[in-house]
Write a protein that holds these residues in place. Structure first.
Motif, PDB file in Angstrom:
ATOM      1  N   ILE A   1       0.847  -1.198   0.000  1.00 12.72           N
ATOM      2  CA  ILE A   1       0.000   0.000   0.000  1.00 12.72           C
ATOM      3  C   ILE A   1       0.878   1.241   0.000  1.00 12.72           C
ATOM      4  O   ILE A   1       1.861   1.329   0.744  1.00 12.72           O
ATOM      5  CB  ILE A   1      -0.967  -0.029   1.209  1.00 12.72           C
ATOM      6  CG1 ILE A   1      -1.963  -1.189   1.000  1.00 12.72           C
ATOM      7  CG2 ILE A   1      -1.689   1.313   1.374  1.00 12.72           C
ATOM      8  CD1 ILE A   1      -3.098  -1.269   1.973  1.00 12.72           C
TER       9      ILE A   1
ATOM     10  N   ARG B   1       0.596   5.428   0.325  1.00 14.19           N
ATOM     11  CA  ARG B   1      -0.351   6.442   0.816  1.00 14.19           C
ATOM     12  C   ARG B   1       0.226   7.845   0.639  1.00 14.19           C
ATOM     13  O   ARG B   1       1.334   8.127   1.105  1.00 14.19           O
ATOM     14  CB  ARG B   1      -0.624   6.221   2.295  1.00 14.19           C
ATOM     15  CG  ARG B   1      -1.196   4.835   2.607  1.00 14.19           C
ATOM     16  CD  ARG B   1      -1.490   4.750   4.081  1.00 14.19           C
ATOM     17  NE  ARG B   1      -1.987   3.455   4.488  1.00 14.19           N
ATOM     18  CZ  ARG B   1      -3.282   3.134   4.573  1.00 14.19           C
ATOM     19  NH1 ARG B   1      -4.198   3.999   4.237  1.00 14.19           N
ATOM     20  NH2 ARG B   1      -3.645   1.931   4.977  1.00 14.19           N
TER      21      ARG B   1
ATOM     22  N   ALA C   1      -5.979   8.317   5.233  1.00 11.87           N
ATOM     23  CA  ALA C   1      -7.367   7.862   5.077  1.00 11.87           C
ATOM     24  C   ALA C   1      -7.469   6.443   5.631  1.00 11.87           C
ATOM     25  O   ALA C   1      -6.448   5.801   5.920  1.00 11.87           O
ATOM     26  CB  ALA C   1      -7.791   7.884   3.610  1.00 11.87           C
ATOM     27  N   GLY C   2      -8.705   5.973   5.772  1.00 15.98           N
ATOM     28  CA  GLY C   2      -8.951   4.569   6.096  1.00 15.98           C
ATOM     29  C   GLY C   2      -8.219   4.085   7.329  1.00 15.98           C
ATOM     30  O   GLY C   2      -8.224   4.732   8.379  1.00 15.98           O
ATOM     31  N   SER C   3      -7.560   2.918   7.187  1.00 13.02           N
ATOM     32  CA  SER C   3      -6.953   2.284   8.367  1.00 13.02           C
ATOM     33  C   SER C   3      -5.791   3.102   8.918  1.00 13.02           C
ATOM     34  O   SER C   3      -5.471   3.002  10.108  1.00 13.02           O
ATOM     35  CB  SER C   3      -6.501   0.858   8.043  1.00 13.02           C
ATOM     36  OG  SER C   3      -5.399   0.856   7.171  1.00 13.02           O
TER      37      SER C   3
ATOM     38  N   ASP D   1      -4.547   6.930  -1.897  1.00  8.33           N
ATOM     39  CA  ASP D   1      -3.742   5.745  -1.576  1.00  8.33           C
ATOM     40  C   ASP D   1      -4.149   4.627  -2.529  1.00  8.33           C
ATOM     41  O   ASP D   1      -5.118   4.769  -3.279  1.00  8.33           O
ATOM     42  CB  ASP D   1      -3.919   5.304  -0.102  1.00  8.33           C
ATOM     43  CG  ASP D   1      -5.366   5.033   0.280  1.00  8.33           C
ATOM     44  OD1 ASP D   1      -6.143   4.586  -0.583  1.00  8.33           O
ATOM     45  OD2 ASP D   1      -5.720   5.255   1.454  1.00  8.33           O
ATOM     46  N   PHE D   2      -3.370   3.568  -2.544  1.00  9.48           N
ATOM     47  CA  PHE D   2      -3.739   2.415  -3.375  1.00  9.48           C
ATOM     48  C   PHE D   2      -3.000   1.181  -2.902  1.00  9.48           C
ATOM     49  O   PHE D   2      -2.000   1.277  -2.184  1.00  9.48           O
ATOM     50  CB  PHE D   2      -3.454   2.681  -4.863  1.00  9.48           C
ATOM     51  CG  PHE D   2      -2.002   2.911  -5.198  1.00  9.48           C
ATOM     52  CD1 PHE D   2      -1.151   1.869  -5.512  1.00  9.48           C
ATOM     53  CD2 PHE D   2      -1.485   4.205  -5.199  1.00  9.48           C
ATOM     54  CE1 PHE D   2       0.185   2.088  -5.827  1.00  9.48           C
ATOM     55  CE2 PHE D   2      -0.139   4.436  -5.506  1.00  9.48           C
ATOM     56  CZ  PHE D   2       0.683   3.379  -5.820  1.00  9.48           C
ATOM     57  N   LYS D   3      -3.522   0.032  -3.328  1.00 11.74           N
ATOM     58  CA  LYS D   3      -2.925  -1.270  -2.994  1.00 11.74           C
ATOM     59  C   LYS D   3      -2.503  -1.946  -4.298  1.00 11.74           C
ATOM     60  O   LYS D   3      -3.282  -1.985  -5.250  1.00 11.74           O
ATOM     61  CB  LYS D   3      -3.968  -2.117  -2.275  1.00 11.74           C
ATOM     62  CG  LYS D   3      -3.474  -3.445  -1.742  1.00 11.74           C
ATOM     63  CD  LYS D   3      -3.666  -4.622  -2.661  1.00 11.74           C
ATOM     64  CE  LYS D   3      -5.084  -4.960  -2.979  1.00 11.74           C
ATOM     65  NZ  LYS D   3      -5.184  -6.122  -3.910  1.00 11.74           N
TER      66      LYS D   3
ATOM     67  N   ASP E   1     -11.675  -0.306  -6.833  1.00 12.17           N
ATOM     68  CA  ASP E   1     -11.683  -1.274  -5.723  1.00 12.17           C
ATOM     69  C   ASP E   1     -10.406  -1.159  -4.886  1.00 12.17           C
ATOM     70  O   ASP E   1     -10.421  -1.480  -3.690  1.00 12.17           O
ATOM     71  CB  ASP E   1     -11.731  -2.715  -6.249  1.00 12.17           C
ATOM     72  CG  ASP E   1     -13.143  -3.212  -6.515  1.00 12.17           C
ATOM     73  OD1 ASP E   1     -14.051  -2.378  -6.693  1.00 12.17           O
ATOM     74  OD2 ASP E   1     -13.326  -4.454  -6.565  1.00 12.17           O
ATOM     75  N   THR E   2      -9.322  -0.787  -5.524  1.00 16.17           N
ATOM     76  CA  THR E   2      -8.004  -0.908  -4.878  1.00 16.17           C
ATOM     77  C   THR E   2      -7.306   0.440  -4.692  1.00 16.17           C
ATOM     78  O   THR E   2      -6.148   0.471  -4.260  1.00 16.17           O
ATOM     79  CB  THR E   2      -7.086  -1.827  -5.702  1.00 16.17           C
ATOM     80  OG1 THR E   2      -6.910  -1.257  -7.006  1.00 16.17           O
ATOM     81  CG2 THR E   2      -7.666  -3.229  -5.836  1.00 16.17           C
ATOM     82  N   CYS E   3      -7.982   1.517  -5.072  1.00 13.46           N
ATOM     83  CA  CYS E   3      -7.414   2.866  -4.908  1.00 13.46           C
ATOM     84  C   CYS E   3      -8.438   3.745  -4.187  1.00 13.46           C
ATOM     85  O   CYS E   3      -9.633   3.499  -4.271  1.00 13.46           O
ATOM     86  CB  CYS E   3      -7.153   3.533  -6.256  1.00 13.46           C
ATOM     87  SG  CYS E   3      -6.089   2.638  -7.397  1.00 13.46           S
ATOM     88  N   ARG E   4      -7.960   4.783  -3.517  1.00 11.93           N
ATOM     89  CA  ARG E   4      -8.874   5.852  -3.093  1.00 11.93           C
ATOM     90  C   ARG E   4      -8.684   7.027  -4.032  1.00 11.93           C
ATOM     91  O   ARG E   4      -7.557   7.514  -4.210  1.00 11.93           O
ATOM     92  CB  ARG E   4      -8.601   6.278  -1.639  1.00 11.93           C
ATOM     93  CG  ARG E   4      -9.150   5.294  -0.626  1.00 11.93           C
ATOM     94  CD  ARG E   4      -9.268   5.882   0.788  1.00 11.93           C
ATOM     95  NE  ARG E   4      -9.921   4.925   1.662  1.00 11.93           N
ATOM     96  CZ  ARG E   4      -9.270   4.047   2.422  1.00 11.93           C
ATOM     97  NH1 ARG E   4      -7.937   4.018   2.436  1.00 11.93           N
ATOM     98  NH2 ARG E   4      -9.942   3.186   3.162  1.00 11.93           N
TER      99      ARG E   4
ATOM    100  N   ARG F   1     -18.009   0.510   0.958  1.00 11.27           N
ATOM    101  CA  ARG F   1     -17.593   0.123   2.309  1.00 11.27           C
ATOM    102  C   ARG F   1     -18.387   0.888   3.364  1.00 11.27           C
ATOM    103  O   ARG F   1     -18.725   0.354   4.408  1.00 11.27           O
ATOM    104  CB  ARG F   1     -16.090   0.424   2.524  1.00 11.27           C
ATOM    105  CG  ARG F   1     -15.155  -0.384   1.653  1.00 11.27           C
ATOM    106  CD  ARG F   1     -13.677  -0.172   2.054  1.00 11.27           C
ATOM    107  NE  ARG F   1     -12.775  -0.788   1.090  1.00 11.27           N
ATOM    108  CZ  ARG F   1     -12.145  -0.114   0.128  1.00 11.27           C
ATOM    109  NH1 ARG F   1     -12.286   1.199   0.023  1.00 11.27           N
ATOM    110  NH2 ARG F   1     -11.360  -0.748  -0.722  1.00 11.27           N
TER     111      ARG F   1
HETATM  112  P1  TMP Z   1      -6.955   0.835   4.166  1.00 12.24           P
HETATM  113  O1  TMP Z   1      -6.932   2.281   4.527  1.00 12.24           O
HETATM  114  O2  TMP Z   1      -8.266   0.176   4.479  1.00 12.24           O
HETATM  115  O3  TMP Z   1      -5.790   0.095   4.742  1.00 12.24           O
HETATM  116  O4  TMP Z   1      -6.803   0.741   2.568  1.00 12.24           O
HETATM  117  C1  TMP Z   1      -5.714   1.328   1.906  1.00 12.24           C
HETATM  118  C2  TMP Z   1      -5.895   1.173   0.399  1.00 12.24           C
HETATM  119  O5  TMP Z   1      -5.822  -0.181   0.005  1.00 12.24           O
HETATM  120  C3  TMP Z   1      -7.214   1.682  -0.144  1.00 12.24           C
HETATM  121  O6  TMP Z   1      -6.976   2.349  -1.379  1.00 12.24           O
HETATM  122  C4  TMP Z   1      -8.034   0.458  -0.387  1.00 12.24           C
HETATM  123  C5  TMP Z   1      -6.998  -0.599  -0.670  1.00 12.24           C
HETATM  124  N1  TMP Z   1      -7.363  -1.927  -0.157  1.00 12.24           N
HETATM  125  C6  TMP Z   1      -7.487  -3.002  -1.031  1.00 12.24           C
HETATM  126  O7  TMP Z   1      -7.316  -2.844  -2.231  1.00 12.24           O
HETATM  127  N2  TMP Z   1      -7.781  -4.227  -0.509  1.00 12.24           N
HETATM  128  C7  TMP Z   1      -7.983  -4.428   0.812  1.00 12.24           C
HETATM  129  O8  TMP Z   1      -8.261  -5.560   1.213  1.00 12.24           O
HETATM  130  C8  TMP Z   1      -7.851  -3.307   1.708  1.00 12.24           C
HETATM  131  C9  TMP Z   1      -8.063  -3.480   3.183  1.00 12.24           C
HETATM  132  C10 TMP Z   1      -7.536  -2.078   1.178  1.00 12.24           C
END
Ligand code: TMP
Ligand code: ASP
Length: 236
Positions: A92, A94, A98-100, A175-177, A196-199, A215
């Motif tokens: 990830i 960032r 945001a988020g977690s 952010d993104f994963k 799905d995988t980016c904000r 979410r």
């Molecule tokens: P988080 O803030 O929930 O840790 O998420 C960080 C970024 O990662 C966000 O852009 C969403 C992405 N993400 C995924 O693609 N798969 C996941 O299982 C999770 C928890 C986050």
């Protein structure tokens, strides 16, 4: 390329074998999950959007010298990719809190770190993808020193390229994963890059244009995915 038996089914995609052992077909579903599968739903048309957006972005990254698993888009939902062995790490990046990260630090969503923050998570559904560090990855054999160096350098480069691109279409990449795979001894970018995988936040209004709308039960989920296609300039 002939589609053969299903090799794997994940939460958002299926993977099929082909007649070439070095290539597989990824098939994107409309299924959406959150909180490690606890929340389930459907985002109508998501599979098509994530497939096409991922391919567009993978091609852009290839043009900038980053090797990816992308080979050829076969249909609206299906893409031929290199048959990689996935490194069991979720990487990830960032740019904005945001988020977690907000939950973990107490910093408000929208706070700007002094530099992009790279995090590693161990890819394990049973464990809920716990956050780990490089020592864990090395000590437990999830990746080698060389692989971690390549992954970190590539993740930062991907962040630079995508941040600049999304800024040009009025979107802040918060952010993104991403995930990486091993292919013929090399580390290549794999999996998907999508809402799905980016904000994604609108640069002016800060409106959320990504899966956080699902979410967090915000409504307007499909609209946000379509809006991101429109921003990127992809016709539907
Ligand atoms: P988080 O803030 O929930 O840790 O998420 C960080 C970024 O990662 C966000 O852009 C969403 C992405 N993400 C995924 O693609 N798969 C996941 O299982 C999770 C928890 C986050
Ligand atoms: N897709 C992930 C899950 O179901 C989480 C997420 O994207 O929030 O757990």
């Amino acid at each position: 390329m002939e589609q053969k038996e299903q090799l794997y089914e994940g939460k958002a995609k299926k993977v099929y074998a082909t007649s070439d052992p070095n290539l597989v077909i990824v098939d994107y579903k409309d299924d959406a999950t959150a909180f490690n599968g606890l929340k389930k739903g459907t985002i109508v048309g998501k599979g098509v959007i994530n497939n096409r957006m991922t391919n567009y972005l993978m091609k852009k990254l290839e043009a900038e010298g980053i090797e990816t698993h992308y080979v050829e888009e076969l249909s609206e939902r299906r893409t031929l990719v290199k048959h990689v062995e996935i490194v069991p790490l979720e990487v990830i990046m960032r740019n904005v809190v945001a988020g977690s990260l907000s939950k973990r630090t107490g910093l408000p969503e929208g706070a700007k770190p002094k530099m992009p923050v790279l995090e590693l998570y161990y890819k394990s559904d049973e464990l809920g993808d716990p956050m780990i560090n490089e020592d864990h990855a090395l000590a437990f054999g999830w990746a080698t020193r060389e692989e971690l160096d390549s992954i970190a350098a590539t993740a930062r480069k991907v962040n630079d390229i995508l941040t600049e691109f999304f800024a040009s279409v009025g979107v802040d990449l918060i952010d993104f994963k991403i995930e990486f795979g091993r292919y013929q001894g090399r580390i290549v970018l794999a999996d998907e890059i999508s809402p799905d995988t980016c904000r994604f936040w609108d640069s002016k209004t800060k409106e959320k244009l990504d899966k956080d709308r699902f979410r967090r039960d915000m409504g307007g989920v499909e609209g946000a995915y379509h809006e991101m296609m429109r921003r990127i300039g992809l016709k539907e």
